[in-house]
Design a protein around this motif. Sequence first.
Motif, PDB file in Angstrom:
ATOM      1  N   SER A  27     -62.863 -17.984  29.677  1.00  0.00           N
ATOM      2  CA  SER A  27     -61.909 -16.887  29.860  1.00  0.00           C
ATOM      3  C   SER A  27     -61.678 -16.137  28.557  1.00  0.00           C
ATOM      4  O   SER A  27     -61.576 -14.910  28.548  1.00  0.00           O
ATOM      5  CB  SER A  27     -60.581 -17.441  30.362  1.00  0.00           C
ATOM      6  N   ALA A  29     -63.769 -15.781  26.109  1.00  0.00           N
ATOM      7  CA  ALA A  29     -64.948 -14.940  25.863  1.00  0.00           C
ATOM      8  C   ALA A  29     -64.931 -13.726  26.784  1.00  0.00           C
ATOM      9  O   ALA A  29     -65.252 -12.599  26.367  1.00  0.00           O
ATOM     10  CB  ALA A  29     -66.222 -15.756  26.084  1.00  0.00           C
ATOM     11  N   ALA A  30     -64.536 -13.939  28.029  1.00  0.00           N
ATOM     12  CA  ALA A  30     -64.513 -12.837  28.996  1.00  0.00           C
ATOM     13  C   ALA A  30     -63.500 -11.783  28.569  1.00  0.00           C
ATOM     14  O   ALA A  30     -63.796 -10.580  28.585  1.00  0.00           O
ATOM     15  CB  ALA A  30     -64.168 -13.381  30.376  1.00  0.00           C
ATOM     16  N   LEU A  31     -62.317 -12.216  28.179  1.00  0.00           N
ATOM     17  CA  LEU A  31     -61.274 -11.255  27.817  1.00  0.00           C
ATOM     18  C   LEU A  31     -61.653 -10.485  26.547  1.00  0.00           C
ATOM     19  O   LEU A  31     -61.396  -9.287  26.440  1.00  0.00           O
ATOM     20  CB  LEU A  31     -59.939 -11.985  27.602  1.00  0.00           C
ATOM     21  N   SER A  33     -64.704  -9.804  25.515  1.00  0.00           N
ATOM     22  CA  SER A  33     -65.754  -8.820  25.796  1.00  0.00           C
ATOM     23  C   SER A  33     -65.186  -7.675  26.633  1.00  0.00           C
ATOM     24  O   SER A  33     -65.587  -6.526  26.496  1.00  0.00           O
ATOM     25  CB  SER A  33     -66.939  -9.491  26.484  1.00  0.00           C
ATOM     26  N   PHE A  34     -64.203  -7.973  27.491  1.00  0.00           N
ATOM     27  CA  PHE A  34     -63.585  -6.922  28.294  1.00  0.00           C
ATOM     28  C   PHE A  34     -62.839  -5.938  27.395  1.00  0.00           C
ATOM     29  O   PHE A  34     -62.954  -4.717  27.559  1.00  0.00           O
ATOM     30  CB  PHE A  34     -62.625  -7.561  29.297  1.00  0.00           C
ATOM     31  N   MET A 165     -54.486 -10.917  33.406  1.00  0.00           N
ATOM     32  CA  MET A 165     -55.709 -11.716  33.579  1.00  0.00           C
ATOM     33  C   MET A 165     -55.535 -13.110  32.982  1.00  0.00           C
ATOM     34  O   MET A 165     -56.039 -14.087  33.523  1.00  0.00           O
ATOM     35  CB  MET A 165     -56.890 -10.992  32.944  1.00  0.00           C
TER      36      MET A 165
END
Lengths: 673, 252
Positions: A27, A29-31, A33-34, A165
């Motif tokens: 999560s 990493a996802a946030l 990159s987002f 998120m």
Amino acid sequence: MTPDRRLIGSVVTLAVLLLTLAVGFVSHAALRSFEAELKPELEREATIVGSIGAQTLQRALDLGVPFDGLSGLDEYLTTLLATQPGLAYVLLTDAGGRVVARAGEAQAEFRGLPPGSAPPDRGAVTRLLGRSYDAAQPLLANGRLAGWVHVGIARARLDTALGDMRWDVLVVLLVVLLATAEFLRFILSRTVSAPIAMVLRLQARLGAGDWTVRAPGDIGAEAGRVARHLNVLVRRMNDRWERLCWLAAESSAARRTTAILAEVGGKLRFGAATATEGLGAGAASARLPLFLFVFAEQLSTSFNPLHALALAGGDSGVLGAALPIATFVAAVALATPWGGEIVARRGPRAAMMWGILPAAIGHLGAALAPDVASFAVARAVCGAGYAIVTIACQVHLAQEAPRGRVARSLGGFTAAVMTGAVCGTAIGAVLADRLGFRLTYGVSMLVVLGIALLVWAQFAPGGGSAAPRAGLWRSARAAFAEPRFAVLVVLAAIPAKVLLGGFIFFLAPLELRELGLSQAAIGRNVMLYGLCMLPAIVVGAWIADRSGRGGLVIAAAGVLNGAGLMLPLWLAPDIALPGAIIATGVAQGLAAAPMLAIIPDIARGAVGSAAMLSFLRLAERFGSVVGPPAAASLLALGGGRQTMLVLGILSLATAIGYALALLFRSARREDPA
Amino acid sequence: MTGSLSFATRLSGLLAAMLVVGCGLAASLNYLKFERMLLEQQARVLEILAGDLGDTVQNGLALGVRLAGIPGGQALLERSRAAEPLVAGLSIVDATGIVLFDTDRQNLNAPASPVALDGRIETGPWRYRDGARYGIGVPIINGFGQYEGAVLLGYERGAVDERLGSVLLSMVQATLLALAVALPLGAIGIHLVTRRTRRWFAAMEAAMQPGAAPEPLAATLQGAIGEASADLAAAEHRLEAIAADLPEEVRT
């Protein structure tokens, strides 16, 4: 100490640790990159707004108006700011970076671009300034830089989205952890705890000289090998006994040999007519399908009224929006006795399969429903399935519970239902936020079909009985003839469920939406109910057991619930609503165990506890049926705040009434004359 | 097949499955949220552009020019399209839906796609989707507050897909890395925490073998076996002795 004593704790700790780290890392990493991908889009927005704003000023400069002679700048910038929501500020600086005109809230650390900054060939100069993305558009006079139009986009929108998120990730983590704990409990129970308990029981019987027992042959893993070795050992011992019998039979000194055999037979028992020691894992095995079933059902809890409202035609159809909830609970109430009949006749496994079918059809129907009427019918079909499956699991847990541990097993039923409810409500809202309402019903249907496979593979058939059942009306008359039961039902059980159905399932999602919350945030708020209820159940049971005053706990819970629902009198809606949800969860959790524990006491000498329990459940269902339409009527008449106040007053009044009834009874007992 | 798997293997399998589900759910749900937010942000930016174009046309109408005769209308659309690479097409339609200006000149004087005007709102911008193409409509209102026509801005999600592709790649990398570390760690961890229980099962199994060495973990079971075995052996010995003595008894 048995070798599995610490195993469950260790395995669950390991799972929690690994899942938290892995999901957290993904999560994060996802946030990250987002954020990196959304930043240019926010800057582009600032650039476009800036270029629109700069056009007018540039036209004036091109017409020969000097930069210092531009007038009405503050008004112009204020208009520009007002037309584009989400902008933090619009500023005009001269070529040296000094602010000439402003609109909006620029942060204290705002500094214009330094003197000598070169204008870009195309677009704007973008940078991150404090909590805003700043885009600076150049203004040219006679080919030379005259000033800059700065547009700031607040990071608040991005921060809100990222915060939302992060909450969703926490919800996913919580759901995965709770689900993992349920799955681990299921596997450990079937492959470790139950087999170890069985081996220890067998060992005790062998120690007592009973060599007639056998272990079941259908166990897997290490336990299966132990069971097979045990059966070989028992067989070997029985063979030795048979050889002794043969030796004795061959001998003509019958009296002496018979005495020897009798001596052995006095200590040890052998025989061909063997009894298989059961595994006793049924209680745990019923928990998992129950958890999954409630999980599937509760996926739609946070948006059922919203979907119904949309199908009913917007805010004009508030009463229609309550219809699907009412039909669901009514179907649960009506199908519960019928479900009991099916379980009694065909056994829990067949009943579960019978219940899963309408539940799956109901979820599919809800996914495809074109209008509120067909949606209400689909929910009613779901309700019928829910009634049958839950009662089948309850009976199965009671049947499979080890002797003397029925109450604990049934406590497992409540825990599985509440865990499923918490997980389902929370993840359902996240799924609905991403996939939409209809697809989320489809997910419910798929989970229910998965449960059918699990039940088919893991549950033993049978368990039905042809025993005659007592007459419904006779039992009902006997139960309600007991004043304590009638008072409990009318002043505690029914009001509690009216609040649950009316506030948690109906009013809360609608009011939270009115606050502008996303679907996921609505789900998180509704989930608070289950999260608070889980520990409150334990606390309520503990207080009732320690104090022996379950009635007072029930009354106090009613007062707490009433006070919670009246929070809008003192607090803003964004705090009052979650507060009321928490109060309702705590209050209903506190009252849950004492309400059940009080029944055997009341039932003494009147009617059986089981019958009274079933009437209590029926009364609760009645409360759940009445709750949503009552709340919808109040909502249509006076709005959400007033509805909460009326529900709060109802809770307070009935709780005080219940407390007075207890006091009255206590006074009469002390003064029989 | 599954019946032969040890409970530690089953637990490792379950933990691995839940790790995959957990990471997969976190990644996929975040991805879906990203997609919606990026599409929303793109639409928001383009809505500002379409709104600006609408304002420009309305300023022309305020000068008393008819919509079909707006000077430089076609050039305005073509300039705007060239300035913003996200825009796939721009058109201005009249109140009956006939295209007056369009960046694709083949569409001139033809009716606009009905999908684009189905959700028309005369008080503010609206959004539509026509197959793979997304669109934004902005009403054009004259000085008397009457609906004169609309600016239709079509766009594709290619730019969003590029960004989503980058986000997806980063999430897949993170997921694979997390799983590559967590899965072996989980298997080792399960192996370690189940040692005691596995030893107990092994001891029970060994204790039931004929002539088994003493197993401290299965002492009770071995005691029960030993006791029964001793009783049976003693009885056997006595019965065999009786059988051996019988002829002498008969002789006497």
